[in-house]
Structure formats: structure tokens, C-alpha cells
Enzyme design. Structure first.
Site, short mmCIF file in Angstrom:
data_model
loop_
_atom_site.label_atom_id
_atom_site.label_comp_id
_atom_site.label_asym_id
_atom_site.label_seq_id
_atom_site.Cartn_x
_atom_site.Cartn_y
_atom_site.Cartn_z
N CYS A 65 1.17 -1.49 -0.20
CA CYS A 65 0.00 -0.14 0.36
C CYS A 65 0.57 1.16 -0.03
CB CYS A 65 -0.94 -0.14 1.66
SG CYS A 65 -2.04 1.33 1.26
N CYS A 69 -0.87 4.67 6.61
CA CYS A 69 -0.95 4.60 8.27
C CYS A 69 -0.67 3.47 9.23
CB CYS A 69 -2.63 3.69 7.91
SG CYS A 69 -4.19 4.67 6.91
N CYS A 72 -1.05 -0.04 10.44
CA CYS A 72 -1.12 -1.18 9.47
C CYS A 72 0.11 -2.26 8.67
CB CYS A 72 -1.95 -0.32 8.28
SG CYS A 72 -2.47 -1.32 7.64
N CYS A 109 -16.79 -9.62 4.13
CA CYS A 109 -16.00 -8.31 3.70
C CYS A 109 -15.22 -8.65 3.31
CB CYS A 109 -15.54 -7.54 5.25
SG CYS A 109 -17.21 -7.99 6.21
N CYS A 142 -20.02 -6.88 2.21
CA CYS A 142 -19.63 -5.26 2.29
C CYS A 142 -18.30 -4.66 2.13
CB CYS A 142 -19.49 -5.04 3.97
SG CYS A 142 -18.74 -3.56 4.74
N CYS A 202 -20.43 0.71 7.60
CA CYS A 202 -20.17 0.38 8.37
C CYS A 202 -18.50 1.00 8.88
CB CYS A 202 -19.58 -1.03 8.35
SG CYS A 202 -18.40 -2.12 9.05
N ARG A 272 -19.21 -4.27 17.13
CA ARG A 272 -18.75 -5.52 16.55
C ARG A 272 -17.76 -5.55 17.34
NH1 ARG A 272 -17.38 -5.62 10.53
NH2 ARG A 272 -19.83 -5.47 10.86
S1 SF4 Z 1 -5.23 1.10 6.37
FE1 SF4 Z 1 -3.80 0.38 5.69
S2 SF4 Z 1 -4.19 -0.96 3.21
FE2 SF4 Z 1 -5.34 0.92 4.06
S3 SF4 Z 1 -5.08 2.67 3.63
FE3 SF4 Z 1 -3.86 2.62 5.68
S4 SF4 Z 1 -1.88 1.60 5.07
FE4 SF4 Z 1 -3.02 1.70 3.22
#
Ligand code: SF4
Length: 409
Positions: A65, A69, A72, A109, A142, A202, A272
Site C-alpha cells: 500500500c 497508516c 497497518c 467483507c 460489505c 460500516c 462489532r
Molecule cells: S489501512 Fe493499511 S491498507 Fe488501508 S490505506 Fe492505510 S496503509 Fe493502506
């Protein structure tokens, strides 16, 4: 009337607490914990009986990605040794979904890492949803693909999606501390797009990232204001190889207090227990069922959960029952509000259980969880500050979607 009596009375009437009352729940002591669970349990049973909705995650595209974040394992620069693969083919995704449905899941999901989908990605997910619904027309779908551009939510709705997930994750005030490649406002905008297109929203949060009680209350009230129909409560899994690897801030008691606060603010909304259930609640998971009415079955996106059969056994042993495909999740009055909001695209207030937005973000990586106990490749260790790195609690997913091994469901 003391705090818990007040919250119970309000919850039974479908009313939400004040911000001060929500903060007071988080400030209760361990001696009061069972009373807090019991009070939240009365509210849960009023609106959801003893039903537990099961949801099943299919990671359509894992890792790689470009977003940052910090929680993550799929993020830009992540050193976490997770599965990395590009889009599953529709039949591969449908096979994984079928395993979840066979295990008792009512909702599938479909999640993909990334900032947001291209129009070609929407085509791929359209084909995948068709393959899933061909096998089981009743299953709820979802979709979680990140930030949506104009008309993409409408295309997903037309293709058969029931809901869109995009979590707010944390308060607006601290959002910039956990991600810099997109904003809190971006997340709100995507949930509003989804809801405006007639998709059920959600949207939830992640606890345990170093936030304050005020931050937690802020994000939970924001979710209520946005009209999220289901609120996933993730407990951070501090993945090695991510910036938050040392953030082991949660205890089972703290998790239960957070769940109770979320329930009181969302008395008649699906709550949840999401990623981190096994890692942080551990042997206290059954108490969480007295508060939340929904969990994920089996594995998460990049980490493994406890065996699907263990989830089912836990539900039965705790005196709950799996919600059937023909049973409504939301109470009738709440479903009416959600449907009206989706049809009209208008938003109200928290007290009127409004209808626009909810919101998750460029999703795909936050629902990490891990199995209870000591199933990992590496034991617990200590960092240079003496804080425990509980890597023993986190097991990277090596089965199911994207592998040759059968899914855990
Ligand atoms: S949560 Fe993870 S997969 Fe989703 S945009 Fe952020 S870094 Fe990328």
C-alpha cells in the site's frame, strides 16, 4: 441514580449518554467492571437479544500500500512479514467467501489495500460480488476499498454491494498523528459518499494507539453523528515492522470498558468486536459478547484469529446464538432510519440516529488480530525501555485467501 443506572435507563430507551457520562465509563475501576458489563449487557439484549452476527473477511489484495497508516502492516515501508499479493480472481475470492458462509457468517467483507479503487478495480469487485452472490444470493456483502471517487459508490451499490466499510479510526484531533497521506476529512467524505449512494455505512475505530479517553469518546460520538450502522471496534495489534509495534497499551479490562462505552453511545447500532479480540481480550472474550452483538469469524486480513470452530463454541458456551441469514440485525426502528437515510442521503443528529456518512478510510489493514496465547514464531521479548514486545500474541496469516491452504472458518 448512579452512573450505570442512568446509562442503562437511557440505553433501554435508545437514548445516548452525555459526553461526560461516556468518559465516566472509561474511568470506572476494575472493581466495577462486572457491573459495567452487566449494564451494557442489558442494553445489548434489549436491542439485539442474544444474537451474534458473524462477519467473514476476504483480503482481495494484500500489502504493497502507498498510504502510511502507522497501525497497518500493509502500509508504505512496513517491514511486517505478511502475505503480499495482488487482486484475487473472482472465483478465488468466492471460494474463500463460501468457506466463511459455510462456517456461519452472514456478511462477507471484501477488502483491498490501497488508497482507493480505480474504475477497473470496481469492475473486478463487481465480478467478485457476482460470483459470491451466484453461490449464495442471501449473503450480505460489505466492500472496503479505501477512498472513493465520485460515482464509485453508486457503481458498487448497483453491482449488489450492501455496505461499505471505512473506519474513522481515531479522533479528528489526533488523526494527523497516525497517518499523513490522507486526512480525517477524506475518511468522512468517503463514508458520506457510500451512505449517499444507498450503501449501509460500516465505520469504526482502533483503540490502543496511545490515544486519550477524550479521543475515544470523540471518535465514538463522531461515528454516531455520521450514522454508522455498524461500528467495528478494533484493538490495535502492534505488528512488528510497523511504527506502533511497541504500543501494547491495552488490558482485557480496558477493552471491556471501551466496548461498554461504545455500546452506551450506540445502544441500537451493531457493535462489532473486530481485530485484536483474541490478542487483547484473551480469556475475557466471552464477556465481550455480553456487550457487542457482532464479531469476525476466523482469520483477519493479515493475521490469524482463533479457529472458526472456537468462535462458534465460545458463542454457544456463553449462551448466545449465531444470527441467521433471515434475521434482521438492526432493530426495526433503527433499520427504518438507516433505510430512509440511504434513500434520502440526508443527515440528522446523534439523537435522531442520522443518516449520512460513517466512514472508514483507505482501508484494508486495520483489522489485524491474532490468536490467543502463544502461537507465534517468536516469544515475548523486551525492548530497550523494558516494555514488553508481545510478539508471541501475533501470528501472521499464512492460510486462506492468497495461499494454497484452506481458509479458517
Ligand atoms: S489501512 Fe493499511 S491498507 Fe488501508 S490505506 Fe492505510 S496503509 Fe493502506
Amino acid at each position: 441514580m448512579d452512573l450505570l443506572d442512568t446509562l442503562t435507563a437511557k440505553g433501554l430507551r435508545g437514548e445516548i449518554p452525555t459526553r461526560e457520562e461516556a468518559l465516566a465509563v472509561l474511568a470506572t475501576t476494575d472493581d466495577e467492571l462486572l457491573d459495567v458489563v452487566a449494564a451494557a449487557g442489558k442494553v445489548r439484549r434489549r436491542w439485539f437479544g442474544r444474537r451474534v452476527k458473524l462477519n467473514y473477511l476476504v483480503n482481495l489484495k494484500s500489502g504493497l500500500c502507498p498510504e502510511d497508516c502507522s497501525y497497518c502492516s500493509q502500509r508504505l515501508g512496513s517491514k511486517a512479514e505478511i502475505l503480499k499479493y495482488t487482486w484475487l480472481k473472482p472465483d478465488q475470492a468466492a471460494d474463500a467467501a463460501r468457506a466463511g458462509v459455510a462456517g456461519g457468517a452472514k456478511r462477507v467483507c471484501l477488502v483491498a489495500s490501497g488508497r482507493g479503487p480505480t474504475d477497473r478495480d470496481i469492475d473486478r469487485v463487481t465480478d467478485t460480488m457476482a460470483a459470491i452472490k451466484e453461490a449464495d444470493p442471501e449473503v450480505e456483502i460489505c466492500v472496503c476499498l479505501g477512498l472513493l471517487s465520485d460515482n464509485q459508490a453508486e457503481r458498487l451499490k448497483a453491482a449488489g454491494a450492501d455496505a461499505y466499510n471505512h473506519n474513522l479510526n481515531t479522533s479528528e484531533g489526533t488523526y494527523g498523528d497516525i497517518a499523513t497521506t490522507h486526512t480525517y476529512a477524506d475518511r468522512v467524505d468517503t463514508v458520506q459518499k457510500a451512505h449517499g449512494a444507498g450503501l449501509s455505512a460500516c465505520s469504526g475505530l482502533i483503540a490502543g494507539m496511545g490515544e486519550s479517553d477524550e479521543d475515544l469518546v470523540d471518535v465514538v460520538f463522531a461515528l454516531r453523528e455520521l450514522g454508522s450502522d455498524s461500528v467495528p471496534v478494533n484493538f490495535l495489534i502492534p505488528f512488528e515492522g510497523t511504527p506502533l509495534a511497541k504500543e501494547w497499551n491495552l488490558t482485557p479490562q480496558r477493552c471491556l470498558r471501551i466496548l461498554a462505552m461504545v455500546r452506551f453511545v450506540n445502544p441500537d447500532t451493531e457493535v462489532r468486536i473486530a481485530g485484536g479480540r483474541e490478542v487483547h481480550l484473551r480469556s475475557m472474550q466471552p464477556l465481550g459478547l455480553h456487550i457487542a452483538n457482532s464479531i469476525f469469524l476466523g482469520d483477519y486480513l493479515t493475521s490469524e484469529g482463533q479457529a472458526g470452530q472456537a468462535d462458534l463454541d465460545m458463542i454457544k458456551d456463553a449462551g448466545f446464538e449465531v444470527e441467521g441469514a433471515g434475521e434482521a440485525t438492526l432493530p426495526r426502528h433503527r433499520a427504518d432510519i438507516a433505510e430512509a437515510a440511504q434513500a434520502g442521503g440526508s443527515c440528522g443528529t446523534a439523537a435522531s440516529a442520522c443518516g449520512s456518512g460513517g466512514g472508514c478510510g483507505p482501508c484494508g489493514g486495520h483489522a489485524h488480530a491474532a490468536p490467543e496465547g502463544t502461537t507465534s514464531e517468536s516469544p515475548a521479548s523486551e525492548d530497550s525501555d523494558g516494555d514488553e514486545l508481545r510478539s508471541d500474541l501475533v501470528k501472521v496469516r499464512r492460510r486462506g485467501a492468497g495461499t494454497e491452504l484452506a481458509p479458517n472458518a
